[in-house]
Write an enzyme that holds these catalytic residues in place. Structure first.
Site, PDB file in Angstrom:
ATOM      1  N   SER A  54       0.799  -1.230   0.000  1.00 30.04           N
ATOM      2  CA  SER A  54       0.000   0.000   0.000  1.00 30.04           C
ATOM      3  C   SER A  54       0.829   1.276   0.000  1.00 30.04           C
ATOM      4  CB  SER A  54      -0.967   0.006   1.185  1.00 30.04           C
ATOM      5  OG  SER A  54      -2.004  -0.917   0.980  1.00 30.04           O
ATOM      6  N   LYS A  57       0.171   3.561  -2.985  1.00 31.16           N
ATOM      7  CA  LYS A  57      -0.895   4.565  -3.048  1.00 31.16           C
ATOM      8  C   LYS A  57      -0.343   5.981  -3.108  1.00 31.16           C
ATOM      9  CE  LYS A  57      -4.469   1.808  -0.694  1.00 31.16           C
ATOM     10  NZ  LYS A  57      -3.803   0.495  -0.782  1.00 31.16           N
ATOM     11  N   TYR A  72     -11.260   2.009   3.690  1.00 27.74           N
ATOM     12  CA  TYR A  72     -10.011   1.636   3.023  1.00 27.74           C
ATOM     13  C   TYR A  72     -10.325   0.700   1.863  1.00 27.74           C
ATOM     14  CZ  TYR A  72      -5.329  -0.331   2.487  1.00 27.74           C
ATOM     15  OH  TYR A  72      -4.120  -0.736   1.986  1.00 27.74           O
TER      16      TYR A  72
END
Length: 393
Positions: free
Chosen positions: A45, A48, A159
């Site tokens: 992640s 991102k 999320y």
């Protein structure tokens, strides 16, 4: 693990030297090769942040707007008429047409209503009602993420795969793959030579990856924890699409170059006025409330704000969300200053940018499970030392 950090510079000041350090070996066997700050890792992640930067570059260049639903209709027609999963009646999903629209800004701030289908909850139940299991990361982005929303866009926080869809928006706006876009406009500009969505094809990155290691959770075999994270990493190695939420492989040194460019607002990647918007909240009151409910959940807090008290407990911080990640609203004594932004990745990686305190950095491991607690004090000690080292006089 690998640690990397640096501070900003004032006008006329000599550029400060990067802090780079690495500890440990690839495997538990101490005779295996040493970890370095050039060791490639799955960044999960942490992808991102890079995707958000790519989105903001496109906005700087006028390719689409941050809050334009018309641009989503044009570039992402699969998401132009979203429906909301309101619940179930006699085992069948109840779907309602959304009144609000998805925008690029909502995609990269987790307020679009999109969610992952592997978390327990309504979306997993929706999959099961169709005779399906979780499909996230197991197909192309339009194939696996055109799911019902969990709330009206802009009114909640969850999320989810917004960055996957936003990365597709970047690719379509530029008529190329996300890798091709980022290589030309971010990686090659900053010399991030070992950062890629294509680790089997680019610079032999896949062959240089360390194995995942782990510490056991109570009553759960260690092998199961490592296997779970490895299976996700393998989906990224042999991907069906370039996932802007979790598909990048990189090194601590490479990633620091992008953090440093944003901290110093050097104009190489984003317009200076755009960088100024990255450290302020993009959230509605209802979205902020939903975020704080999430951060009051011990399991979610362990992964999202590792080492921090959960929201609602003594000594807890205050949080909101911006265009890059979480924003801390309360200064830490001897540490990061209010207004810093941060995010992390499942194998216990974490980045931060603290403009007021003049530091940015990355703490990177390939450790399972996400939110593993015994190492977390080290991340805070590292941040405190870097805040002290790079604080302006």
């Amino acid at each position: 693990m690998a640690l990397a950090a640096v501070g900003g510079i004032n006008d006329g000041e000599v550029e400060k030297e990067d802090f780079l350090a690495a500890y440990g070996t690839f495997e538990l066997d101490p005779s295996s090769q040493a970890f370095t700050t050039k060791t490639p890792m799955w960044f999960a992640s942490m992808t991102k942040f890079v995707t958000s930067v790519a989105v903001l570059q496109c906005i700087d260049r006028g390719l689409f707007g941050l809050e334009s639903s018309d641009d989503v209709d044009r570039l992402l027609p699969e998401w132009s008429q979203p429906q909301i999963l309101a619940g179930f009646e006699d085992g069948q999903p109840e779907l309602q047409n959304a009144k609000e629209k998805i925008t690029a800004g909502r995609l990269i701030s987790h307020t679009s209503g999109l969610a992952y289908d592997f978390h327990p909850g309504l979306l997993l139940k929706w999959r099961q009602s169709r005779g399906e299991g979780p499909r996230a990361m197991r197909g192309t982005i339009p194939d696996v993420f055109t799911t019902p929303l969990l709330f009206e866009p802009g009114t909640g926080w969850d999320y989810g795969p917004g960055h996957d869809v936003a990365g597709l928006m970047v690719a379509r706006a530029n008529n190329c793959t996300l890798e091709e876009y980022m290589r030309e406009n971010i990686f090659d500009v900053l010399g991030m030579d070992d950062t890629t969505f294509e680790p089997r094809a680019h610079h032999d990155v896949a062959a240089r990856l360390p194995p995942m290691v782990g510490r056991p959770l109570p009553d759960e075999p260690l092998s199961d924890e490592i296997a779970s994270l490895n299976s996700t990493r393998n989906l990224m190695l042999d991907h069906k699409d370039q996932y802007g939420s979790g598909g990048l492989f990189s090194t601590a040194e490479d990633y620091l170059k992008l953090l440093k460019s944003i901290l110093r607002n050097d104009g190489q990647i984003l317009k200076p006025e755009t960088v100024d918007t990255l450290f302020v909240s993009t959230m509605s009151p209802s979205s902020d409330a939903a975020l704080n409910i999430t951060l009051a959940n011990p399991a979610m807090a362990a992964a999202m704000i590792p080492g921090e008290p959960i929201v609602g407990s003594p000594g807890a911080g205050e949080w909101t969300h911006g265009l890059l990640g979480l924003i801390g609203l309360i200064s830490k004594e001897g540490g990061l200053q209010a207004g810093w932004t941060q995010w992390g990745g499942a194998p216990n990686l974490k980045w931060w940018i603290d403009r007021k305190g003049n530091s940015c950095g990355i703490f990177a491991t390939q450790l399972s499970p996400p939110g593993e607690k015994r190492h977390q004090p080290m991340t805070h000690l590292f941040q405190q030392e870097m805040a002290k080292r790079y604080r302006r006089p």
